[in-house]
Design an enzyme around this catalytic site. Structure first.
Site, PDB file in Angstrom:
ATOM      1  CB  SER A 144     -15.334  52.830  88.536  1.00  0.00           C
ATOM      2  OG  SER A 144     -16.451  52.994  89.218  1.00  0.00           O
TER       3      SER A 144
ATOM      4  CG  HIS B 229     -15.294  50.574  93.482  1.00  0.00           C
ATOM      5  ND1 HIS B 229     -16.044  49.914  92.417  1.00  0.00           N
ATOM      6  CD2 HIS B 229     -15.345  51.943  92.980  1.00  0.00           C
ATOM      7  CE1 HIS B 229     -16.240  50.828  91.138  1.00  0.00           C
ATOM      8  NE2 HIS B 229     -15.705  52.102  91.571  1.00  0.00           N
TER       9      HIS B 229
HETATM   10  C1  GCU Z   1     -20.726  55.728  91.039  1.00  0.00           C
HETATM   11  C2  GCU Z   1     -21.817  55.134  90.076  1.00  0.00           C
HETATM   12  C3  GCU Z   1     -21.180  53.869  89.219  1.00  0.00           C
HETATM   13  C4  GCU Z   1     -19.815  54.274  88.853  1.00  0.00           C
HETATM   14  C5  GCU Z   1     -18.853  54.770  89.772  1.00  0.00           C
HETATM   15  C6  GCU Z   1     -17.451  55.406  89.707  1.00  0.00           C
HETATM   16  O1  GCU Z   1     -20.719  54.868  92.060  1.00  0.00           O
HETATM   17  O2  GCU Z   1     -23.065  54.689  90.594  1.00  0.00           O
HETATM   18  O3  GCU Z   1     -21.817  53.320  88.331  1.00  0.00           O
HETATM   19  O4  GCU Z   1     -18.923  53.141  88.346  1.00  0.00           O
HETATM   20  O5  GCU Z   1     -19.512  56.049  90.651  1.00  0.00           O
HETATM   21  O6  GCU Z   1     -17.127  55.610  88.587  1.00  0.00           O
HETATM   22  O7  GCU Z   1     -16.871  55.683  90.723  1.00  0.00           O
END
Ligand code: GCU
Length: 429
Positions: free
Chosen positions: A269, A410
């Site tokens: 992420s 995710h």
């Molecule tokens: C949010 C953000 C993402 C990121 C994510 C994370 O959803 O919008 O771009 O990757 O957080 O790091 O958990």
């Protein structure tokens, strides 16, 4: 400590802003038919129009140009490495993970000064090793003590984002935090395959909120401009975290148990965005792995599917150089895109992973970036992702550029790690 109190006050305010902003914005596109058309910049054409036709020209001309464009328009530029780092091994336990591994904890003084800022590194080394072993290095979201429940791991005292699930109280870890991220770090599996695992907490480098720059390691470098917007405009927070990964690498180079020519940097992420930027800037990372990194990471920025540039710079402006905000709803004017970030790893192996339900990160956009890095690998006589279409779920494809889209949400799972381990096995003869 005064700065911790200040940080907490600020975060209560910011927390409520983020809580309001975190619902997906109404203009988010989740329908392919609605994605506006775009044209990707050609990684093999210089800004002045010259065409790159050899690996040598890529390496000496175009690669430095693209790196500079990412610095100028996306991430900013951090300071060079300190002349030397200092470190202290704070514990060594030769019998952890049911006797499979040695566990070391190390404090890295990133400016080389023991009264300066530091990062705590947790390292597992397989005990069966007869010679230095390859390693995976990754940032973690909630402290080294979340990777495994062992009470021997130092409980981080750094500021944490709020999370009931992770046992965070008033932005501090508690005993209940131990082992709460273990599902993302299958340490036994990694060690059993002959790899070391090194991890550091991203909040040791810089706390993850807009004013966090005042409390992280950059305070040791930036002397001026402390009040300007997001601090010194030279680097965004992703750049600071990436710099921290390079300091962990400095330590690994000094640890005789580690084969430092075989260190893979991996992140999930926002920390996947960071792993890419660390890998792009620091050629010592032999393999670079992006897990569900999405917008600002592996997914094509111009493709306005899921999180778009304007969403990211609204919610997380401080992650980037202030200039990145100028491209909100003007992605087509950006001189770079994610396929060029992937290509910056060439000829090193790079792996991009998506998840089917992670539509916010745009799995198809992540695949496209992996695929369109191909021409750069071809210059080296190497093959990239090797397919034109996204593979079915749970199937790993690619040669120098690996890719899979895992079924599910995710996250980082055992399936993802198995692919990374297989990929590393394949590329480390
Ligand atoms: C949010 C953000 C993402 C990121 C994510 C994370 O959803 O919008 O771009 O990757 O957080 O790091 O958990």
């Amino acid at each position: 400590m005064w700065w911790k109190i200040l940080a907490c006050v600020w975060v209560v305010i910011f927390g409520s802003i983020v809580a309001k902003a975190s619902a997906q914005p109404a203009d988010t596109i989740f329908d392919e038919a609605q994605v506006p058309a775009y044209v990707l910049p050609d990684p093999l054409v210089m800004e002045d129009g010259r065409k790159i036709e050899s690996a040598e020209d890529w390496t000496t001309l175009r690669r430095p140009e693209i790196l500079r464009l990412f610095e100028e328009h996306v991430h900013g530029r951090g300071p060079v490495a300190p002349d030397r780092i200092e470190y202290t091994v704070t514990s060594t336990d030769t019998n952890v993970l049911d006797g499979m591994a040695t566990m070391k904890q190390v404090t890295i003084y990133v400016t080389g000064k023991r009264d300066g800022p530091s990062i705590d590194l947790l390292l597992y080394i397989p005990k069966t090793a007869q010679k230095p072993v390859p390693a995976f290095l990754g940032l973690n979201f909630f402290g080294n003590h979340t990777v495994d429940a062992s009470p021997k791991i130092k409980l981080s005292e750094s500021w944490m984002r709020s999370s009931e699930e992770k046992g965070i109280v008033n932005h501090q870890a508690t005993e209940a935090s131990r082992g709460t991220s273990a599902s993302r770090w299958p340490v036994k599996k990694i060690v059993a395959r002959g790899y070391a695992l090194a991890t550091i907490y991203y909040g040791d480098i810089e706390p993850d909120y807009p004013e966090g720059w005042q409390f992280g390691i950059r305070t040791a470098f930036d002397t001026k401009d402390k009040t300007a917007g997001y601090g010194p405009s030279r680097w965004g927070t992703i750049g600071v975290w990436a710099w921290g990964l390079s300091r962990a690498m400095d330590y690994l180079e000094q640890d005789g148990a580690i084969d430092s020519k075989r260190v893979a940097v991996m992140g999930h992420s926002r920390l996947g965005k960071t792993a890419l930027w660390a890998g792009a800037q620091d050629p010592r990372f032999a393999i670079v792995i992006s897990n569900n990194s999405g917008e600002g990471g592996a997914s094509i920025i111009r493709r306005r599917f899921g999180e778009a540039l304007h969403h990211s710079v609204t919610q997380f402006p401080y992650w980037y150089h202030p200039r990145y905000r100028d491209y909100a709803k003007r992605e087509n004017a950006l001189p770079v895109d994610a396929h060029m970030m992937i290509a910056l790893m060439a000829p090193r192996p790079v792996y991009v992973a998506s998840a089917t339900e992670d539509r916010w990160a745009d799995p198809h956009g992540e695949f496209l970036a992996a695929r369109h890095a191909g021409p750069v690998y071809h210059l080296f006589g190497l093959s990239g992702v090797g397919v034109d279409q996204m593979p079915p779920p749970d199937q790993s494809v690619g040669d120098l550029v690996g890719y899979h889209v895992r079924s599910g949400k995710h996250d980082v799972t055992d399936f993802d790690w198995e692919q990374y381990l297989n990929f590393a096995d394949r590329h480390y003869p």
